[in-house]
Design an enzyme around this catalytic site. Structure first.
Site, PDB file in Angstrom:
ATOM      1  N   ASP A 315       8.766  -3.947   7.705  1.00 36.98           N
ATOM      2  CA  ASP A 315      10.216  -3.929   7.508  1.00 36.98           C
ATOM      3  C   ASP A 315      10.504  -3.389   6.112  1.00 36.98           C
ATOM      4  O   ASP A 315       9.812  -3.729   5.155  1.00 36.98           O
ATOM      5  CB  ASP A 315      10.772  -5.348   7.650  1.00 36.98           C
ATOM      6  CG  ASP A 315      12.278  -5.377   7.536  1.00 36.98           C
ATOM      7  OD1 ASP A 315      12.939  -4.768   8.380  1.00 36.98           O
ATOM      8  OD2 ASP A 315      12.780  -6.008   6.589  1.00 36.98           O
ATOM      9  N   ASP A 584      10.482 -10.454   6.911  1.00 39.75           N
ATOM     10  CA  ASP A 584      10.916 -11.645   6.183  1.00 39.75           C
ATOM     11  C   ASP A 584      12.120 -12.319   6.813  1.00 39.75           C
ATOM     12  O   ASP A 584      12.424 -13.452   6.484  1.00 39.75           O
ATOM     13  CB  ASP A 584      11.243 -11.308   4.727  1.00 39.75           C
ATOM     14  CG  ASP A 584      12.270 -10.195   4.600  1.00 39.75           C
ATOM     15  OD1 ASP A 584      12.854  -9.812   5.632  1.00 39.75           O
ATOM     16  OD2 ASP A 584      12.475  -9.696   3.483  1.00 39.75           O
ATOM     17  N   ASP A 588      13.006 -10.557  12.389  1.00 46.31           N
ATOM     18  CA  ASP A 588      11.633 -10.110  12.570  1.00 46.31           C
ATOM     19  C   ASP A 588      10.792 -11.085  13.386  1.00 46.31           C
ATOM     20  O   ASP A 588       9.687 -10.729  13.820  1.00 46.31           O
ATOM     21  CB  ASP A 588      10.956  -9.927  11.205  1.00 46.31           C
ATOM     22  CG  ASP A 588      11.613  -8.851  10.372  1.00 46.31           C
ATOM     23  OD1 ASP A 588      11.998  -7.822  10.946  1.00 46.31           O
ATOM     24  OD2 ASP A 588      11.747  -9.039   9.151  1.00 46.31           O
TER      25      ASP A 588
END
Length: 846
Positions: A315, A584, A588
């Site tokens: 990410d 995080d 996700d």
């Protein structure tokens, strides 16, 4: 309370308590830890412990209390070691559990109260201020200039405007401007407000995404499946051989109890209990090594599996970047300057000066913080900083005009100074630019935007009248310049991405940000320029077959929502990739759980992400993940050597338990001998192999093939050959000593001495399959030498101390005979050293 807030006393304390009891705490459900009793029962169901208990019971029936107590004491040792390993990781994770459970300021009984986030209930009035982590999903009842960072839910780092009475969607979701809803776990970046809680805990948006984890299987790693398959196969063969031995012993010798003991000894020799033990020891020690570099392992097998990763999905926000804003470029009518290229030219000083004047004095907004940081660094000691000026009025951002203006009075100035900043289109509007000037603004905006920068324009005006106008349009603004801001890439990320490329690991960036921003970040971190970019909208239009065809040449996915991240992970897994996913945010979590190895950020990550992940990076450093990949590869290389050793050492143990029965000889090994080997030599050697340093080319070779097992025919053949050579030597020593009349006890002692020496030789020659024995001795491995010295010391004690000789059923032996037996056992592995000399890479897997 806010001046414009409606008169409200909020919930009463009794009503809040009633709703808390009805709805439950405002927290996400976690797996309950396994209790002590359940852990002990699980250990006692292990086959090796059941065999130890059975052998101890038989010795009690036979009246041999010393032997029985010795075996039963080993049961307590194994239980203690296993329980300690199980508790280690959960205790380490407990320190992170409070990060996403903020405290909340609520109105109850007409008073503001600061309470734990888990105690917030439906109907509570939340008081929101800059810097607050919002405790629950809520609807605004009052607000002023409120903007929220919802990147934990959306993955997009741009702030979201909120306003009371905004148009509410039928199914409100995070990310849209001018909505009246705020969400648990998000951060108030600017302004303040009052909001009524509408959903808590599992019913919140964070909880809704967390609930998606229940439908995602986190399955076993390929290595776990392979070890389970090997254990199952060998166990079936071992039990069959055990039954045959008991029957043959009983029929030939008529002593069924001794036959059962011989069968138990054979079962203990053959059952591959070391395989899962060695695997656990490697993973536990690997997790310990990782923890020293800021990576916490929640599920131990993921430590090794990360070394096999072929794709690392990362990410962008907060993982590859720092999740803060920094000014990258300043542009005025006469100059454009990239900040990193040197001192600021005088031509852009006013751009920064008026950008600061258009910001709060003590800002929370990341972009305004960036203005202040750069001004303190570049303009300190100049006339462009105005700490002594007084703020007269603020014209806030609004949906109709995306700019903010501050009116200032200097101590000695006759006119008021007005500074404005905002979206370039809005600043161009209030400056009333002509066509040529507007074209220049658009060109500058396009140039900065193509590099992934967030662009703001800055304007100034002077005002001399007594009464300030109602709006910004009534000032005579002139354009000062443009400012390009970026979320900077974390230090070390480009080097980490390069190392991944050299190691054959493909890095894929998945983000909710715009394609321009994604491309710019991809270029900065070194992702392949020839690879394509796919947006979330394009992804929705692709069939599974079309996605499969394109995903191999795509390294960037932009404007992606959580459900699409999960689809990408599944698509990569379907292609046979070993997928590691970093993240995080709550968004996700499903993908973290679906990946082979989920890697959550521990610093700013949510509880949902951490609970879903197998690894937690406590320092939020992407380079720590690459270090974990390196360690995972080292673990796998050493694990193959350890497993090869376990196979090799079991061949002589099983042979010495089985063949004497068919030869008509006395038993060579009793359960006490095998337990000694199992508990002293085998686990200790697992530690010794685990401590072996990594090879220099560990990160310069591609990942192992998908589906490649620990053993191939070549490795299994070499392991069996090593074990058969040692078996032949020990049988020859035992048979020779019996034939010359030395007696059963003396023959057993010499054969055992040869077996231990051969065990030491197996450790030394298998430390490296490329270096020779003497070269390996020059590589530091303290654990290996502790094992070797410990084994030798124990053997000497067993051969010389009377009470140990009696326990081990040994006879007295002279020094020369014992030394010759040990030399013979050690020399049985000499052929393998010759193989390494002439074929040094024969056993190294490509």
């Amino acid at each position: 309370m806010l001046e414009s807030a409606p008169a409200s006393i909020g919930l009463s304390a009794s009503e809040a308590a009633s709703r808390l009891a009805a709805d439950g705490p405002n927290a996400l459900q976690r797996d309950q830890p396994k209790g002590f009793a359940r852990s002990v029962l699980a250990v006692l169901r292990e086959p090796m412990l059941l065999l130890l208990l059975a052998a101890g019971g038989i010795y009690l029936v036979l009246g041999d209390r010393a032997e029985a107590l010795t075996l039963l004491s080993f049961v307590l040792v194994v239980i203690a070691i296993t329980l300690a390993q199980e508790r280690k990781t959960e205790h380490a994770l407990a320190a992170l559990r409070d990060l996403s459970s903020p405290r909340a300021l609520v109105v109850r009984d007409g008073e503001r109260r600061r309470i734990a986030g888990r105690d917030v209930v439906r109907g509570d009035l939340l008081v929101l201020a800059e810097g607050d982590r919002i405790a629950a999903d809520a609807r605004l009842v009052d607000s002023a200039h409120l903007e929220v960072d919802e990147s934990l839910l959306t993955g997009e780092s741009v702030l979201v405007r909120k306003r009371v009475g905004g148009e509410a969607a039928a199914d409100p979701r995070p990310g849209g401007d001018d909505q009246p809803f705020v969400y648990a776990g998000t951060l108030v970046a600017r302004g303040h407000g009052l909001a009524e809680v509408r959903a808590t805990g599992a019913k919140s948006e964070m909880g809704r995404i967390g609930a998606a984890l229940a439908g995602v299987e986190s399955g076993k790693t390929p290595l776990q499946l392979e070890v389970a398959r090997i254990v199952r196969t060998v166990a079936i063969l071992g039990v069959s051989a055990c039954v045959v031995l008991v029957v043959v012993y009983g029929l030939l010798r008529g002593d069924w109890l001794q036959g059962v003991l011989a069968g138990i000894a054979l079962a203990m020799a053959i059952l591959p209990e070391e395989f899962p033990v060695v695997l656990t020891v490697f993973m536990a020690l690997g997790a310990w090594r990782l923890s020293k570099s800021g990576v916490l392992a929640r599920r131990l097998p993921a430590v090794e599996a990360l070394g096999a990763a072929t794709v690392l999905c990362a990410d962008k926000t907060g993982t590859l970047t720092e999740n803060r804003m920094r000014i990258e470029q300043l542009a005025s009518a006469s100059a454009a300057h990239v900040v990193a290229e040197g001192p600021l030219p005088e031509a852009v000083h006013e751009v920064l000066e008026f950008g600061v004047l258009a910001s709060q004095r003590d800002p929370f907004d990341p972009m305004e913080q960036a203005f202040h940081r750069l001004a303190k660094e570049k303009l300190a000691g100049t006339e462009h900083l105005h700490d002594e000026w007084t703020l007269v009025r603020e014209y806030p951002l609004s949906p109709e005009l995306l700019s903010v203006a501050h009116v200032w009075r200097s101590p000695d100035g006759e006119r008021l100074v007005v500074a404005a900043k905002g979206a370039p289109e809005a600043i161009a509007d209030i400056c009333h630019l002509d066509a040529a000037a507007l074209a220049r603004v658009r060109a500058s905006l396009a140039e900065m935007g193509s590099r992934g920068l967030r662009v703001l324009a800055v304007a100034r005006a002077w005002f001399g009248a007594a009464t300030l106008p109602a709006g910004q349009h009534d000032f005579d603004f002139e354009l000062v310049g443009m400012v390009g801001l970026e979320d900077p890439v974390r230090a070390g990320v480009p080097a980490a991405v390069k190392e991944c490329a050299e190691a054959g690991v493909r890095v894929v960036m998945i983000t909710g940000d715009s394609p321009d921003t994604a491309r710019a970040i991809a270029a900065r971190i070194g992702l392949p320029r020839e690879h394509a970019l796919i947006t979330g909208k394009e992804l929705d239009a692709l069939s599974d077959e079309a996605l499969d065809a394109r995903i191999e040449r795509t390294s960037v996915f932009a404007r992606v929502v959580p459900e699409q991240k999960l689809r990408l992970v599944r698509a990569l897994r379907a292609r046979g990739e070993i997928v590691a996913m970093t993240g995080d945010g709550v968004n996700d979590a499903p993908a973290l759980k679906a990946a082979h190895i989920g890697v959550a950020m521990g610093g700013r990550g949510t509880d949902v992400a951490r609970e879903a992940a197998a690894l937690v990076v406590t320092d939020d450093d992407f380079t720590s993940i690459v270090g974990a990949v390196r360690l995972g590869r080292r673990i796998y290389d050493n694990l193959r050597r350890a497993m090869a050793y376990v196979v090799a050492v079991h061949v002589p143990i099983a042979g010495l338990s089985l063949l004497p029965v068919f030869f008509g000889w006395p038993l060579v090994l009793f359960p006490v001998h095998i337990v000694f080997l199992e508990l002293l030599i085998d686990p200790a050697c697992a530690i010794a192999f685990e401590a072996e340093p990594e090879a220099p080319d560990t990160m310069r070779r591609p990942p192992r093939r998908a589906g490649a097992g620990l053993f191939d025919r070549r490795l299994l053949g070499v392991s069996l050959a090593q074990g058969l050579g040692l078996l032949a030597v020990t049988l020859a020593i035992f048979g020779f000593e019996l034939a010359r009349g030395g007696g059963e006890a003396r023959a057993r002692a010499l054969a055992f001495a040869a077996l231990i020496a051969g065990n030491v030789a197996l450790i030394l020659v298998n430390r490296s399959w490329q270096r020779g024995l003497f070269a390996s001795l020059g590589v530091k491995n303290t654990a290996a030498w502790i094992v070797i010295v410990g084994a030798a010391s124990t053997l000497v004690a067993a051969l010389t101390l009377p009470f140990l000789r009696e326990l081990f059923h040994f006879g007295a032996v002279d020094f020369v005979s014992a030394a010759l037996a040990m030399v013979a056992g050690f020399a049985s592995l000499g052929w393998f050293e010759l193989l390494k000399l002439f074929r040094p890479n024969w056993l190294v897997r490509d």
